[in-house]
Design an enzyme around this catalytic site. Structure first.
Site, PDB file in Angstrom:
ATOM      1  N   GLY A   9      36.619  14.763  12.022  1.00  0.00           N
ATOM      2  CA  GLY A   9      36.732  15.586  13.226  1.00  0.00           C
ATOM      3  C   GLY A   9      35.402  16.157  13.684  1.00  0.00           C
ATOM      4  O   GLY A   9      34.339  15.744  13.259  1.00  0.00           O
ATOM      5  N   LEU A  33      34.311  15.779  16.695  1.00  0.00           N
ATOM      6  CA  LEU A  33      33.842  14.477  17.167  1.00  0.00           C
ATOM      7  C   LEU A  33      32.698  14.605  18.169  1.00  0.00           C
ATOM      8  O   LEU A  33      32.655  15.550  18.958  1.00  0.00           O
ATOM      9  CB  LEU A  33      35.015  13.720  17.792  1.00  0.00           C
ATOM     10  N   GLY A  73      28.554   9.885  18.551  1.00  0.00           N
ATOM     11  CA  GLY A  73      28.531   8.867  17.488  1.00  0.00           C
ATOM     12  C   GLY A  73      29.939   8.361  17.193  1.00  0.00           C
ATOM     13  O   GLY A  73      30.170   7.151  17.068  1.00  0.00           O
ATOM     14  N   HIS A  74      30.894   9.291  17.094  1.00  0.00           N
ATOM     15  CA  HIS A  74      32.289   8.882  16.876  1.00  0.00           C
ATOM     16  C   HIS A  74      32.809   8.096  18.080  1.00  0.00           C
ATOM     17  O   HIS A  74      33.541   7.124  17.921  1.00  0.00           O
ATOM     18  CB  HIS A  74      33.183  10.110  16.667  1.00  0.00           C
ATOM     19  N   GLN A 127      36.014  15.118  -1.224  1.00  0.00           N
ATOM     20  CA  GLN A 127      34.627  14.647  -1.154  1.00  0.00           C
ATOM     21  C   GLN A 127      33.608  15.781  -1.050  1.00  0.00           C
ATOM     22  O   GLN A 127      32.431  15.538  -0.846  1.00  0.00           O
ATOM     23  CB  GLN A 127      34.459  13.637  -0.015  1.00  0.00           C
ATOM     24  N   LYS A 173      24.899   5.655   9.900  1.00  0.00           N
ATOM     25  CA  LYS A 173      24.127   6.811   9.433  1.00  0.00           C
ATOM     26  C   LYS A 173      24.487   7.090   7.965  1.00  0.00           C
ATOM     27  O   LYS A 173      23.628   7.370   7.155  1.00  0.00           O
ATOM     28  CB  LYS A 173      24.394   8.043  10.285  1.00  0.00           C
ATOM     29  N   SER A 212      25.426  14.178  14.189  1.00  0.00           N
ATOM     30  CA  SER A 212      26.217  14.523  13.007  1.00  0.00           C
ATOM     31  C   SER A 212      26.963  15.806  13.325  1.00  0.00           C
ATOM     32  O   SER A 212      26.424  16.690  14.000  1.00  0.00           O
ATOM     33  CB  SER A 212      25.277  14.761  11.813  1.00  0.00           C
ATOM     34  N   ARG A 225      27.425  18.082  11.357  1.00  0.00           N
ATOM     35  CA  ARG A 225      26.702  19.160  10.669  1.00  0.00           C
ATOM     36  C   ARG A 225      25.498  19.664  11.465  1.00  0.00           C
ATOM     37  O   ARG A 225      24.951  20.715  11.125  1.00  0.00           O
ATOM     38  CB  ARG A 225      26.273  18.711   9.271  1.00  0.00           C
TER      39      ARG A 225
HETATM   40  O1  PAF Z   1      32.386   9.755   7.267  1.00  0.00           O
HETATM   41  C1  PAF Z   1      33.318  10.580   7.250  1.00  0.00           C
HETATM   42  O2  PAF Z   1      33.563  11.287   8.212  1.00  0.00           O
HETATM   43  C2  PAF Z   1      34.166  10.696   5.999  1.00  0.00           C
HETATM   44  O3  PAF Z   1      33.409  10.536   4.855  1.00  0.00           O
HETATM   45  C3  PAF Z   1      35.388   9.771   5.990  1.00  0.00           C
HETATM   46  C4  PAF Z   1      34.978   8.305   5.991  1.00  0.00           C
HETATM   47  C5  PAF Z   1      36.245  10.040   7.213  1.00  0.00           C
HETATM   48  C6  PAF Z   1      36.230  10.003   4.745  1.00  0.00           C
HETATM   49  O4  PAF Z   1      36.693  11.318   4.701  1.00  0.00           O
END
Ligand code: PAF
Length: 285
Positions: free
Chosen positions: A31, A33, A36-37, A61, A147, A183, A185
């Site tokens: 999310g 977004l 890039g997305h 993760q 990326k 990104s 972030r």
């Molecule tokens: O790249 C990401 O946004 C995440 O690592 C992914 C692939 C959606 C897995 O949670």
């Protein structure tokens, strides 16, 4: 556009689409977004009958002390973006894991270096959620951004090793006008950090120019990037490495085929990554 938050409903939807003989392209995301997305969604849209986007901030993760709780979220804006890119289905689950969830997917080797060296368990969490999402969406193909090059290679390896019948497509890095790779972030950066972050791409371009000019010593290339980045007062280098783009092993000896120059740099609490393949035109793959 359909919006589902339940795994059972998604399963039924994908079974029906595949039953009709349709292809499904999948873009997994966390999310918040951005362009890039959007570019990944456009690749997906061009190549399949149905496009599915998942939006899920995957707790598996994030290591302890990372930004799980503060990770930027804007579900309304995300849905709007998906709709405007012609996405057919957005899967936005509240949670994906039962309380006694006890399975982890580990991709060995590829995950030892680069981001894997400092982000304990990160790629196990990525591989686990991606496999889970693949099983729900049952895509014909899935699109990931370059990326996160190591993530892309980890997913490719998992797909190969486990014989998943899914084509994995890498989407090019999308950059802002100052060259900073997009990104979610980036939202954390102060304006001063953001201005200094432009050094990442600049230093990668400079390394590319060195290779074009004939430099073949990995240490010289890496050191030049490290020095350039460190000259930015707010930057703290996590790693700069020149690695084989397939195995992600460091390049030793003379550079004699294209290789990936990858870096991770902290600005305050924000950790940015970027990369560039060097020698694509000058050296034989
Ligand atoms: O790249 C990401 O946004 C995440 O690592 C992914 C692939 C959606 C897995 O949670």
């Amino acid at each position: 556009m359909l919006h589902l938050d339940n795994s059972g409903d998604l399963h039924r939807w994908s079974r029906a689409a595949l039953g009709r003989g349709q292809t499904i392209a999948f873009v997994p995301t966390m999310g918040y977004l951005h362009e890039g997305h959007r570019s990944l969604m456009r690749i997906a849209r061009e190549r399949a009958d149905q496009v599915v986007v998942s939006i899920f901030v995957n707790p598996l993760q994030f290591a302890a002390g990372e930004d799980l709780d503060t990770y930027p979220r804007d579900p309304e804006a995300d849905l709007h973006i998906c709709e405007s890119e012609g996405v057919d289905l957005v899967f936005m689950p509240g949670d994906l894991y039962p309380s006694d969830f006890s399975t982890t997917v580990v991709v060995e080797g590829l995950t030892n270096g680069l981001c894997g060296a400092t982000r304990e368990g990160h790629f196990d969490g990525v591989a686990t959620v991606v496999l889970k999402l693949f099983n729900l969406v049952r895509p014909t193909m899935a699109v990931f951004g370059q990326k996160d090059f190591q993530q892309l290679q980890v997913v490719r390896r998992m797909v190969r090793d486990l014989d998943l019948d899914i084509q994995i497509v890498g989407g090019p890095i999308v950059r802002d006008s100052d060259g900073v790779a997009l990104s979610s972030r980036n939202a954390y950066l102060s304006s001063e950090e953001r201005a200094q972050a432009a050094i990442l791409n600049k230093s990668l371009i400079a390394a590319d120019a060195q290779v074009r000019a004939g430099e073949r010593d990995p240490e010289v290339l890496v050191e030049a990037v490290r020095q350039a980045v460190q000259a930015a007062p707010l930057a703290r280098v996590d790693y700069v490495e020149l690695v084989d783009a397939g195995s992600l092993e460091p390049v030793t000896g003379r550079l004699d085929r294209p290789a990936l120059l990858a870096l991770a740099v902290r600005f305050g609490q924000t950790r940015l990554i970027d990369n560039r393949v060097l020698g694509e035109e000058q050296l034989q793959a």
